[in-house]
Design a protein around this motif. Structure first.
Motif, PDB file in Angstrom:
ATOM      1  N   UNK A  16     -18.580 -21.609  -8.146  1.00 31.12           N
ATOM      2  CA  UNK A  16     -19.301 -22.877  -8.323  1.00 31.12           C
ATOM      3  C   UNK A  16     -18.369 -24.191  -7.745  1.00 31.12           C
ATOM      4  N   UNK A  52     -14.569 -26.478 -11.329  1.00 27.55           N
ATOM      5  CA  UNK A  52     -14.240 -25.513 -12.559  1.00 27.55           C
ATOM      6  C   UNK A  52     -15.254 -25.655 -13.703  1.00 27.55           C
ATOM      7  N   UNK A  53     -15.582 -27.069 -13.985  1.00 30.20           N
ATOM      8  CA  UNK A  53     -16.282 -27.193 -15.016  1.00 30.20           C
ATOM      9  C   UNK A  53     -17.625 -26.585 -15.037  1.00 30.20           C
ATOM     10  N   UNK A  54     -17.966 -26.611 -13.630  1.00 34.58           N
ATOM     11  CA  UNK A  54     -19.376 -26.005 -13.328  1.00 34.58           C
ATOM     12  C   UNK A  54     -19.578 -24.735 -13.432  1.00 34.58           C
ATOM     13  N   UNK A  55     -18.531 -24.150 -13.307  1.00 34.23           N
ATOM     14  CA  UNK A  55     -18.274 -22.502 -13.519  1.00 34.23           C
ATOM     15  C   UNK A  55     -18.687 -22.215 -14.864  1.00 34.23           C
ATOM     16  N   UNK A  56     -17.710 -22.911 -15.741  1.00 38.21           N
ATOM     17  CA  UNK A  56     -17.704 -22.682 -16.986  1.00 38.21           C
ATOM     18  C   UNK A  56     -19.227 -22.894 -17.739  1.00 38.21           C
ATOM     19  N   UNK A  57     -19.724 -24.221 -17.315  1.00 35.42           N
ATOM     20  CA  UNK A  57     -21.330 -24.246 -17.776  1.00 35.42           C
ATOM     21  C   UNK A  57     -22.234 -23.155 -17.318  1.00 35.42           C
ATOM     22  N   UNK A  94     -10.945 -14.825 -11.336  1.00 35.36           N
ATOM     23  CA  UNK A  94     -12.306 -14.508 -11.760  1.00 35.36           C
ATOM     24  C   UNK A  94     -12.822 -13.636 -10.721  1.00 35.36           C
ATOM     25  N   UNK A 137     -15.723 -16.014 -18.096  1.00 35.22           N
ATOM     26  CA  UNK A 137     -15.674 -17.564 -18.208  1.00 35.22           C
ATOM     27  C   UNK A 137     -14.227 -17.953 -19.024  1.00 35.22           C
ATOM     28  N   UNK A 152     -11.815 -18.858 -16.435  1.00 38.04           N
ATOM     29  CA  UNK A 152     -12.158 -20.216 -15.736  1.00 38.04           C
ATOM     30  C   UNK A 152     -11.441 -21.226 -16.750  1.00 38.04           C
ATOM     31  N   UNK A 168      -8.516 -24.187 -16.408  1.00 45.48           N
ATOM     32  CA  UNK A 168      -8.645 -25.713 -16.783  1.00 45.48           C
ATOM     33  C   UNK A 168      -7.601 -26.245 -17.721  1.00 45.48           C
ATOM     34  N   UNK A 223      -5.189 -32.050 -10.055  1.00 44.46           N
ATOM     35  CA  UNK A 223      -5.769 -30.567 -10.052  1.00 44.46           C
ATOM     36  C   UNK A 223      -6.050 -30.551  -8.421  1.00 44.46           C
ATOM     37  N   UNK A 251     -16.137 -21.890  -1.982  1.00 38.62           N
ATOM     38  CA  UNK A 251     -16.608 -22.572  -2.992  1.00 38.62           C
ATOM     39  C   UNK A 251     -16.264 -24.111  -2.984  1.00 38.62           C
TER      40      UNK A 251
END
Lengths: 287, 332
Positions: A63, A66-71, B63, B87, B90, B94, B107, B302
């Motif tokens: 994605x 990173x936030x999108x991957x998690x969502x 991942x 997940x 990921x 974060x 980041x 990505x």
């Protein structure tokens, strides 16, 4: 005894009773046996979740943030969980000893009942988000109506799923708005996604004999009855996103049979080839 | 270990330290946590950025080998478990990027260094996942090795890193169990499944041993990191612990560790075992592992493919700010 019924075995019923006998459980005859429309309807619900969940899970690790991957992983997890409930109930109602895994992994494309929209390839992230939004706006109305189902099992699953899908819609609508009313590039991509996907939205609201039977039994609403609410949500979001739906577009699966009838795009076969590989290559193995 | 070959400064004797450095070292020796806004030697900050950054990169590149099997998971339950696990990785990425941000590096800056090849991630993720049993082996061995390293790091001297490790360790132990559970299922399954499980162990054993980094005699960066409590144990200590823990687990599964020289040594109370091929290790670190190009390529793709998405969100935020400003003006 194989862990899952083997679809190549001609006498499935015998295999199912054999499996039940071997499992040590008391075999209770399924009260719903002989309700093919109900099974069909439950498979439609479950297959939408399964196939969209599969598509969304393809993004895992790829994605744009990173936030999108998690969502997205959350969303895929919700959908796979819902699929387990719907297909589990479908197997129970069918009463032939098939569980959610047997239905997911051992049917061929023609037996899948998902909408064409959810099997379309992910495309760029804009296509993925727009597909999600168009489906979420339909999904939420369907689940809200199903909470009042005459079948309490359906109502219970819908109540659980509705909470998850309300969040899916909040998220997809928000991103459609922000990207539509974002940069020139993001707006161009979101408009292209909308134009491309619009032809697959009509199928959501087609009523057929199965839907009529479900509606008559008080189990589910007629899909056509959900359209006004969907139109309203979609119009409001697209307006804020400064996007425009095509004025006229051919709608797949409306005049011609579509996914609900088992007539799919070429894409579904590849999804299944991938998804079902281990169950097909090692029949009966437990994982 | 998700951070290998982290370059550190040479260690200083107390006589060479400034009064500030002495006070800092004393705090570390008293097991006090160092917090973001507090004074720290530049070398401590830089070494931590390298280590936490490498660890974060390992989580997100990590991942990919497991993501490779999400769409082919054999049951709905396995699919959900694997998806949840990836997940989590990921999520670990974060937390760790956030921990690194407290040291003054963004980041985006760290990602730029990953994408340009100036920062590394763990060598283990450059090996392919070829069968479903690899999902078992990765959880069991790779997460197992990571835990071995990360449990002591919960006590590391830098507060945000320590707190991130506490959260991460809770999840990692579930990951290891799910991997072992896959292995148990396969070892109790058909002969083909058991063969798949053995094959996965054969392929992942030595790469897992390499995760702890080179042998202590060749590990040049350890002394200062250990004095700063950024690194809590030596590479060889952790590797030994890992082997001692893993051999009985393999025996329980009925699998054979691919090392003919593996032998219990009563005297040291641990196993003697063969060293991994360090030439291979350095080759993988240098970019020549079986999947280096694919892994880094996937991350770069990505990021590049997602540029319009991130830019679009920024453009929307700028417009929203502008509108809010205009509305305030109109109201005045």
């Amino acid at each position: 005894m194989p862990s899952l019924p083997d679809m190549t075995t001609p006498n499935l019923t015998a295999l199912a009773s054999q499996a039940l006998a071997d499992s040590g459980h008391v075999a209770v005859p399924a009260p719903d046996a002989g309700q093919p429309e109900f099974v069909e309807f439950l498979q439609r619900l479950g297959d939408n979740c399964l196939i969209l969940g599969h598509r969304v899970s393809e993004w895992c690790g790829h994605a744009p943030a990173l936030e999108e991957d998690i969502a997205l992983a959350n969303q895929a997890l919700d959908l796979i969980g819902q699929c387990q409930l719907w297909l589990g109930l479908a197997g129970e109602v069918e009463g032939r000893g098939r569980d959610a895994d047997a239905l997911a992994y051992l049917r061929d494309a023609g037996a899948f009942r998902n909408l064409l929209l959810v099997e379309l390839p992910n495309g760029d992230f804009g296509v993925t988000l727009m597909r999600q939004f168009l489906f979420d706006a339909f999904h939420i109305e369907l689940l809200r109506a199903l909470k009042a189902s005459a079948d309490s099992r359906v109502a219970d699953i819908a109540a659980k799923a509705e909470k998850e899908v309300a969040y899916h819609l909040e998220r997809s609508a928000d991103l459609v708005i922000r990207l539509g009313d974002g940069s020139d590039e993001s707006r161009r991509r979101m408009q292209a996604a909308l134009t491309k996907l619009w032809s697959y939205t009509g199928e959501m609201f087609v009523d057929d004999a199965v839907d009529q039977a479900m509606s008559d039994a008080g189990i589910a609403p007629l899909p056509s009855s959900l359209k006004a609410a969907w139109d309203k949500t979609v119009a409001a979001v697209l307006d804020e996103a400064t996007l425009a739906a095509p004025a006229e577009a051919w709608q797949h699966g409306v005049r011609n049979p579509g996914g609900k009838k088992g007539v799919h795009t070429e894409h579904l076969g590849y999804i299944l080839a991938e998804m079902q590989f281990l169950q097909r290559a090692y029949p009966g193995a437990r994982w | 270990m998700y951070a290998q070959l982290v370059k550190s400064e040479g260690s200083k004797s107390r006589e060479d330290m400034t009064p500030e450095e002495i006070a800092f070292q004393d705090r570390i020796d008293r097991n006090e946590k160092i917090e973001p806004k507090e004074w720290m030697p530049e070398g401590y900050r830089k070494t931590l950025i390298r280590q936490i950054g490498q660890h974060a990169h390992s989580e997100i590149v990590g991942q990919l080998p497991e993501g490779n099997w999400i769409t082919r998971a054999p049951t709905l339950e396995r699919k959900a478990i694997l998806l949840a696990k990836v997940q989590d990785e990921a999520g670990h990425g974060l937390y760790l990027y956030c921990a690194a941000e407290t040291l003054g590096v963004s980041r985006d800056e760290l990602l730029e260094k990953l994408h340009s090849g100036n920062m590394k991630y763990s060598s283990i993720f450059n090996y392919p996942t070829l069968t479903w049993a690899d999902m078992g082996a990765v959880g069991w061995l790779v997460d197992g090795a990571a835990i071995m390293n990360q449990v002591p790091l919960q006590r590391t001297s830098y507060g945000p890193y320590s707190r991130a490790m506490i959260r991460i360790c809770k999840e990692e132990s579930f990951h290891q169990r799910q991997g072992y559970d896959i292995m148990m299922k396969m070892c109790a399954g058909t002969p083909e499944q058991k063969a798949m499980a053995q094959d996965a162990l054969n392929r992942f054993w030595y790469p897992a041993l390499m995760m702890f980094g080179p042998s202590d005699k060749d590990s040049v960066h350890s002394a200062q990191s250990m004095a700063w409590k950024i690194k809590m144990n030596t590479n060889d200590e952790l590797r030994q612990k890992f082997v001692d823990q893993t051999v009985p687990q393999a025996e329980y599964l009925g699998l054979t560790i691919p090392d003919p020289d593996l032998k219990w040594n009563e005297e040291k109370g641990g196993y003697d075992f063969s060293e991994p091929d360090w030439t291979e290790f350095f080759a993988v670190i240098a970019g020549n592992g079986p999947c280096n190009a694919e892994r880094l390529g996937a991350r770069v793709k990505a990021w590049e493919d997602g540029a319009w998405f991130r830019d679009g969100l920024m453009a929307h935020a700028a417009k929203a700010d502008e509108r809010a400003r205009a509305a305030r003006h109109a109201a005045e």
